[in-house]
Design an enzyme around this catalytic site. Sequence first.
Site, PDB file in Angstrom:
ATOM      1  N   HIS A   1      16.827  11.789  52.761  1.00 53.27           N
ATOM      2  CA  HIS A   1      16.702  11.842  51.296  1.00 53.27           C
ATOM      3  C   HIS A   1      16.339  10.492  50.694  1.00 53.27           C
ATOM      4  O   HIS A   1      15.982  10.409  49.511  1.00 53.27           O
ATOM      5  CB  HIS A   1      18.013  12.342  50.688  1.00 53.27           C
ATOM      6  CG  HIS A   1      17.819  13.249  49.508  1.00 53.27           C
ATOM      7  ND1 HIS A   1      16.748  13.132  48.657  1.00 53.27           N
ATOM      8  CD2 HIS A   1      18.552  14.295  49.044  1.00 53.27           C
ATOM      9  CE1 HIS A   1      16.841  14.042  47.710  1.00 53.27           C
ATOM     10  NE2 HIS A   1      17.911  14.772  47.931  1.00 53.27           N
TER      11      HIS A   1
ATOM     12  N   ASP B   1      11.929  13.783  48.967  1.00 53.26           N
ATOM     13  CA  ASP B   1      12.622  14.520  47.909  1.00 53.26           C
ATOM     14  C   ASP B   1      12.700  16.004  48.266  1.00 53.26           C
ATOM     15  O   ASP B   1      11.890  16.517  49.051  1.00 53.26           O
ATOM     16  CB  ASP B   1      11.888  14.363  46.580  1.00 53.26           C
ATOM     17  CG  ASP B   1      11.918  12.931  46.070  1.00 53.26           C
ATOM     18  OD1 ASP B   1      12.893  12.225  46.402  1.00 53.26           O
ATOM     19  OD2 ASP B   1      10.976  12.536  45.366  1.00 53.26           O
TER      20      ASP B   1
END
Length: 424
Positions: free
Chosen positions: A396, A400
């Site tokens: 992450h 995204d």
Amino acid sequence: MGTYKFKLPDIGEGIAEAEIVAWHVAVGDMVKEDQQLADMMTDKATVEMESPVAGKVVKLAGEVGDQIAIGSVLVEIETEGGAEAAAPAVEETEEQQPLADGIVEPTPAQAEEIPVTATAAAPKAEPAPAPAPEPKSAGSHAKVLASPAVRQRARDLGIDLSQVRTTSDRVRHADLDAYLLYNGGSVGGGAPARADETIKVVGLRRKIAENMQAAKRKIPHFALVEQFDVTDLEDTRAMMNRDRGDNPKLTLLPFLITAMSKAMADWPMINATYDDDANVVTRHGAVHMGVATQTDGGLMVPVIRDAQRMSVWQLAREISRLSDAARTGKASREELSGPTFTISSLGPMGGIASTPVINPPQVATIAVNKLQEIPVIVDGELEARKVMNLSLSCDHRVVDGWDAAQFLQTLKTYIENPIRLLSA
């Protein structure tokens, strides 16, 4: 007589030490020239150490799992020669070998005997009162009546029919059911417990443990699972296999790798590596696909170079070649390094969803879950369709959720449309 000190040679550029993953000799063994002494591991390459002389092993440098510095003495061998010899250079062989799990226990020091002081015997404990006798079962003092089917079932379950209560003149299946329920499903003493086993974590298994620990500690994972209808793709695969000629049999894996390579052209942040020390992300143009492969020593990841350039037939050959090399311990360092993305599959055992762990510096990995045939509503009609889930894990810090979702949707357009998938 002389002593030959075999020193650990330089077995790789920049390597300062190597781990002992297996001993093939012990102190006191007689060895011949070129006989294998030990397996030493650096990173994921295992090197066989062979004896340059014949003689008797008098000393080993350490135990399985110990790290030995380059240039230090690995084995001392008593030879027929005179002066102490120095170890010549040893030819490097970077073959992966099956890892041994042996553990060498150190010899304990001799314990000093301590006189035993006589003590008064402890008073004998009173025996526990015998439990009250239970009411007699149906066949305590007579032959138990039961049908052949009940007798066979009782034998299979290990039940003594004379111990089974019954409300009629013979034991029935319902009486066996009641007996099992009353005894908590256990008839005998149960299976004996398997003896405890202590296994030292060494070699490839130790490397896997270190890499996975680092991955989970440093990478903020998130996972996304999407369902794919592979009915048409399975029909296409079956048709191609019928006319494959000398080509290898196709599994779904080459088709999935082809689809991912095409989708990564639109979503390059998935095919990337992240140097978190330099804080630099590299989005790779070429797809170097790591294919997770289970071996006797643990999970290895051979790499298909430039997967985006290959046809499904070429991918099938390369998958087979690399998997065999990994399982037989013949994969080279080059074949085990530098993936930009990894795919793993457990086939029919793949479950319906999973959360694969990213192997840094990669930023994503995908797991193939099992294929199932389920009822699906298509254009208002109920149909039997073949479906499977793909589970995508992403870093992450770099990827995204929107990017991951879009990548999977692009992937779906290829997997669910074989003509588009196989077109140039």
